[in-house]
Design a protein around this motif. Structure first.
Motif, PDB file in Angstrom:
ATOM      1  N   GLU A 408      39.655  25.554  44.827  1.00  0.00           N
ATOM      2  CA  GLU A 408      39.419  26.889  44.328  1.00  0.00           C
ATOM      3  C   GLU A 408      40.359  27.170  43.163  1.00  0.00           C
ATOM      4  O   GLU A 408      41.436  26.606  43.074  1.00  0.00           O
ATOM      5  N   ASP A 588      37.804  31.612  40.364  1.00  0.00           N
ATOM      6  CA  ASP A 588      36.911  32.011  41.445  1.00  0.00           C
ATOM      7  C   ASP A 588      37.346  33.349  42.025  1.00  0.00           C
ATOM      8  O   ASP A 588      36.543  34.185  42.376  1.00  0.00           O
ATOM      9  N   ARG A 589      38.663  33.467  42.168  1.00  0.00           N
ATOM     10  CA  ARG A 589      39.204  34.741  42.653  1.00  0.00           C
ATOM     11  C   ARG A 589      40.350  35.150  41.742  1.00  0.00           C
ATOM     12  O   ARG A 589      40.986  34.312  41.114  1.00  0.00           O
ATOM     13  N   PRO A 603      36.991  38.559  44.483  1.00  0.00           N
ATOM     14  CA  PRO A 603      36.205  37.538  43.792  1.00  0.00           C
ATOM     15  C   PRO A 603      36.007  37.968  42.332  1.00  0.00           C
ATOM     16  O   PRO A 603      35.815  39.151  42.052  1.00  0.00           O
ATOM     17  N   THR A 604      36.060  36.986  41.425  1.00  0.00           N
ATOM     18  CA  THR A 604      36.059  37.289  39.991  1.00  0.00           C
ATOM     19  C   THR A 604      34.909  38.196  39.577  1.00  0.00           C
ATOM     20  O   THR A 604      35.112  39.225  38.933  1.00  0.00           O
TER      21      THR A 604
END
Lengths: 701, 306
Positions: A408, A588-589, A603-604
């Motif tokens: 991630e 991703d985050r 979350p993005t």
């Protein structure tokens, strides 16, 4: 001739251009003599600036954009040979003696540099310096000049000007100093303001304030503006016309919307394609321009861009194209085949085929690899003198919890001084924490001795921001890349072999291993840094601003490389950055930090679509979009002031001193809660958490 | 390397041809040194002086002692090309022996104090904090005690002079502290650089970082300090001899010779100028060689010079 219009919305043209030319540059060339032969920094640049107009000059480092304006101002060093013509209000200024040109500089042109500290005199108060400028141009008394200084400070948006006028430059923050410089420029009542990268050294929220001050200055004085920058987003929102420079020449110029929407020069198209966009599709792969800009002492014979241009043909290599008109009015481009670029997108020209399909982000992010609980770092402030007693603490990081999962990318975002780099270094035990836990796959790292920590260095590695400082200049590239292996007891021969493989992996020629770092360009050095970090085959890579020191066209290549490596090697990234556009593209985050605390995480996609914390909202709306239409129409949430000192953070919510919601949207009773009670990071559903008592989602994009 | 930066092979593109043959680091350093003309000339001159000092005494008829057959105070010419002293020394013989002793002392001091001083200073600078404070107080002690006073105090207990080795040791003990201070200053700024942090992130031990990264990057200032030290050591040795602790008659050093001929500079110039000029030449050559080394060790220097 002070024209004061009412303070309108940000980003709109404050002044109507008319036809009188205030600055006319014709065929300007600048050569520098050097040991390696003449460096042709600027080659035949021409432009006309009409009264009240704003012209943007964009280009990457080494494109000659700054040198061209310095030449007009007569500020170049002695070894520069300047030819051509530059007329200010019809009067030739090139070749004027020093005393004459400084008069022009004082009365007609005002210059704003990147570093405001050097343009202010440290031994006078800012009020005195502004009043001096007022007195130089108006026959008024001291008292009146002082009043005017106050007025100007208010105009550039400095809060409490009565207190600020008595302060010295070092007592002000970078953003405020830049606004003082703008106030001085206004006091001079110039016809032209030349701003050379005025916001490059500043954080985005402060950048927005300074650009607003620049607009105010134009409204107030009716001056024309030359805005020199590498940031396409800043240009999009603040100028009428734009000139793109490459290899010392203007390669494209025209109305800003025209140039951004239908570029007629492959380089401009490439720049736009290299840019991660806040409003773009995250799945689209960036399309970097291959190669590096030409060396000034070895310009190619034909078009300077030909070696990097996918469209280049024989004619491009032999004959330099002139800047000629295209089908649209006022739009010129220096390309033999500019007609072929109609309706062509960056991916069509610079894409490598595979990318066009877009990459699916179906990464099954697995179990947590690295967990951080309530991490705190306080740096002691010590008294001077022999005893060095502890007199206070800088609270760099105040209780942060993070969770990085397998495969991630977690981005840690914030402005300078928010503690994001300190956090990154604590994870690797490069800085010792004050308290808190760091756990890697169930094993606590925070209390390991340096010797017990060493084997774990295999798993966790770091890539640094500055590709110049992070490579030892005295070691060859192969030694540098192989060094981690040598440290862990590998034989020299084996390490060199692996170094070759690693260089190959990051897209460099293994045969270049015997060279030294200074022989490589910035982007190549950053690849070397990545190769070194991968030498021990880590599972987690901490990336500390890995692309912020790079030019846009090179940055895209490194971002793509990072994405490929993650895919290929199954890495987890902790991506530390201040650049939200890059973060939105790669992460991703996201976790947003402010003054040592995480204020929002999620979350993005969701965090950018509907940010809930006022600080995130301000950050997102402060990022300039490289799109003239959308940039000027967006809703903005502006924050005022500067980040408070981490040595003495505000009580309760740390953001309240700058919070637009606190200032305008809350009742007295609600505010008390912000002042007294630090907000907890609470879940708002599906992993989206924020630390605001009164959070609500706002859609900004 | 004519080009400033190498052609970028693009993202994940395959390798293209290398420009120029591959060389090892050592070969590069040697090449760069060979191209530094002042350093090469100086090296040749120093080689000649060294041969003169070490081989000369075996070939020349007279050594540095007093001999009955030597007529006193003869000007240069004939049997004694550089003349003789009042006591009956052959000046050429003395010059050879003197240069030999001086070279031995100067180089020994330089090597000893540079090694000790660099390591001490680098360790202090790298560890910082209390360790640094403590180590630098030790340095201060060695800096503030005047060497010649110490020597005067010791020399009361040591009779009849000492060997060149003992002299070197004493001078080194009192001169490493300067090098340590210089190196610490450089290391204090170097250790904040990201490449040091990168090495720590890779798990390097403090000594690895000091030896592999900090000292090589401090090479410039270290070499400058070391070459200056050579000149200082030569002068200190002369001073010590004067106080009766250094190299004593009948043995001789250049400093000693100059010191003895101070009053004769105008009346019998042949006693003063040969050792004086030789001393200056030695110091100069050492300085140029230091320059050459500093440039050769720095990979950022362009290879073509002058």
């Amino acid at each position: 001739m002070t024209v004061t219009t009412s303070a309108g919305g940000a980003g709109t043209d404050p002044v109507r251009p008319d036809d009188e030319a205030v600055l006319e540059v014709t065929d300007l060339s600048v050569d520098f003599t050097s040991e390696d032969g003449p460096l042709r920094a600027v080659r035949g640049v021409s432009y006309t600036l009409r009264r009240g107009e704003a012209l943007g000059i964009v280009g990457e480092s080494g494109s000659g954009k700054s040198v061209a304006s310095m030449a007009v101002m007569g500020l170049l060093p002695k070894n520069a040979r300047v030819s051509g013509s530059a007329k200010v209000l019809g009067r030739e200024v090139l070749g004027l003696p020093d005393s004459e040109i400084s008069k022009v500089r004082g009365e007609r042109i005002a210059m704003i540099f990147q570093d405001p500290l050097t343009s202010l005199n440290p031994v006078y108060t800012v009020g005195y310096q502004i009043a001096e400028a007022v007195l130089a141009h108006r026959r008024v008394g001291r008292a009146r000049a002082h009043e005017r200084a106050l007025e100007l400070l208010r105009l550039v948006g400095i809060p409490h000007p009565e207190q600020r006028v008595k302060q010295y430059p070092h007592e002000l923050s970078g953003g405020m100093r830049q606004r003082v410089v703008i106030a001085i420029a206004m006091a001079n009542d110039p016809d032209v303001i030349v701003a050379d990268e005025p916001t490059t050294a500043l954080d985005v929220t402060v950048q927005a304030q300074v650009l607003e001050a620049l607009n105010a200055a134009r409204r107030e004085t009716g001056a024309a503006l030359v805005l020199i920058t590498h940031d396409l987003g800043v240009v999009a929102g603040h100028v009428d016309r734009v000139a793109v420079m490459y290899g010392g020449r203007v390669v494209e110029s025209g109305p800003v919307q025209e140039v951004f929407h239908s570029p007629r020069m492959p380089y401009t198209l490439g720049l736009l394609g290299s840019l991660p966009r806040l409003d773009g599709d995250r799945a689209t792969r960036l399309t970097p321009i291959r190669g590096t800009p030409p060396a000034l002492n070895a310009m190619p014979a034909g078009c300077a861009f030909a070696p990097r241009c996918p469209m280049a043909r024989d004619r491009c290599r032999d004959e330099e194209p002139a800047l000629s008109a295209t089908d649209a009015p006022g739009h010129t481009a220096a390309c033999h085949y500019s007609g072929e670029l109609d309706g062509v997108g960056p991916a069509d020209l610079f894409g490598d085929g595979t990318a066009a399909a877009g990459r699916e982000r179906t990464r099954a992010t697995g179990a947590p690899v690295l967990t951080v609980n309530d991490l705190v770092k306080n740096f002691p402030i010590r008294s001077k003198g022999l005893l060095r007693r502890k007199v206070g603490e800088v609270q760099a990081v105040s209780g942060i919890s993070l969770e990085l999962r397998e495969r991630e990318t977690l981005a840690l975002v914030g402005e300078s001084g928010c503690g994001k780099s300190t956090t990154a270094r604590m994870l690797l035990r490069l800085i010792e924490r004050s308290s808190g836990e760091i756990v890697y796959r169930g094993q606590p790292l925070h209390d390991l001795s340096p010797r017990r920590m060493r084997p774990l260095r295999h798993e966790l590695q770091i890539v640094f921001q500055d590709p110049f400082a992070s490579l030892d200049p005295r070691m060859t590239v192969a030694d540098l890349v192989g060094e981690p292996l040598r440290i862990h007891g590998e034989r020299a021969g084996r390490a060199r072999e692996r170094a070759g493989d690693l260089l190959d992996l990051v897209g460099l020629d293994p045969a270049h291993g015997s060279r030294y770092p200074h022989e490589f360009s910035g982007g190549q050095r950053q690849r070397i840094g990545i190769a070194r970090a991968l030498a021990l085959q880590p599972k987690v890579l901490v990336l500390d601003e890995p692309v912020s020191a790079l030019d846009v066209s090179v940055q895209a290549g490194v971002i793509n490389l990072l994405e490929d490596l993650q895919e290929e090697l199954g890495l987890s990234y902790l991506f530390v950055s201040h650049d939200l556009s890059v973060v939105r593209h790669i992460a991703d985050r996201v976790a947003v930090m402010y003054l040592g605390r995480i204020v929002e995480t999620g979350p993005t996609e969701r965090l950018f679509r509907e940010p809930t914390h006022p600080y995130t909202q301000a950050l997102v709306s402060a990022i300039p979009l490289p799109d003239p239409v959308r940039e000027r129409e967006r809703e903005r949430i502006l924050v005022t002031g500067d980040v408070p000192s981490p040595a003495d953070p505000p009580s309760g919510c740390r953001f309240r001193t700058r919070c637009p919601k606190f200032a305008h949207g809350l009742s007295e009773g609600e505010r008390t809660r912000c002042v007294e009670e630090p907000p907890e990071l609470l879940d708002r559903g599906s992993g989206h958490r924020d630390a605001c008592h009164y959070s609500e989602a706002v859609e900004l994009l | 390397m004519s080009e400033k930066t190498l052609p970028d092979t693009g993202p994940r593109a395959r390798a293209e041809a290398v420009g120029g043959p591959e060389r090892t680091q050592m070969q590069m350093i040697v090449r760069r040194f060979l191209r530094h003309r002042p350093a090469m000339v100086s090296l040749a001159v120093l080689a000649v002086i060294t041969a003169f000092a070490f081989l000369g005494p075996h070939l020349w008829a007279w050594d540095h002692r007093v001999h009955g057959e030597i007529p006193p105070s003869v000007p240069p010419g004939g049997d004694h090309p550089l003349g003789t002293t009042r006591a009956g020394h052959d000046v050429l013989g003395q010059l050879m022996r003197g240069a030999q002793q001086t070279l031995k002392v100067a180089l020994t001091v330089s090597v000893l104090s540079t090694v000790v001083g660099s390591l001490w200073g680098a360790a202090a600078g790298y560890y910082g904090g209390r360790t640094d404070a403590l180590m630098m107080r030790v340095v201060d002690v060695f800096m503030i005690v005047p060497l010649l006073v110490m020597v005067a105090a010791i020399s009361g207990t040591v009779r009849g002079g000492t060997t060149w080795w003992a002299v070197s040791l004493i001078i080194a003990v009192f001169s490493w502290a300067q090098i340590a201070r210089v190196v610490r200053g450089v290391v204090l700024s170097l250790r904040e650089q990201e490449f040091v942090e990168a090495a720590r992130a890779a798990g390097a031990s403090p000594w690895w970082i000091i030896v592999r990264h900090l000292l090589p990057n401090a090479a410039g200032p270290i070499i400058v300090a070391a070459t200056l030290l050579i000149a200082v050591a030569i002068l200190l040795e002369a001073g010590m001899s004067f106080l009766g602790f250094g190299i004593q008659l009948p043995d001789i050093s250049l400093g000693r010779m100059i010191d003895d001929a101070r009053t004769a500079a105008t009346t019998r110039p042949w006693l003063f100028y040969p050792p004086g000029v030789l001393l200056v030449v030695i110091c100069l050559t050492v300085n140029f060689i230091g320059d050459g080394l500093r440039d050769a060790l720095d990979p950022r220097q362009t290879m073509e010079r002058r």
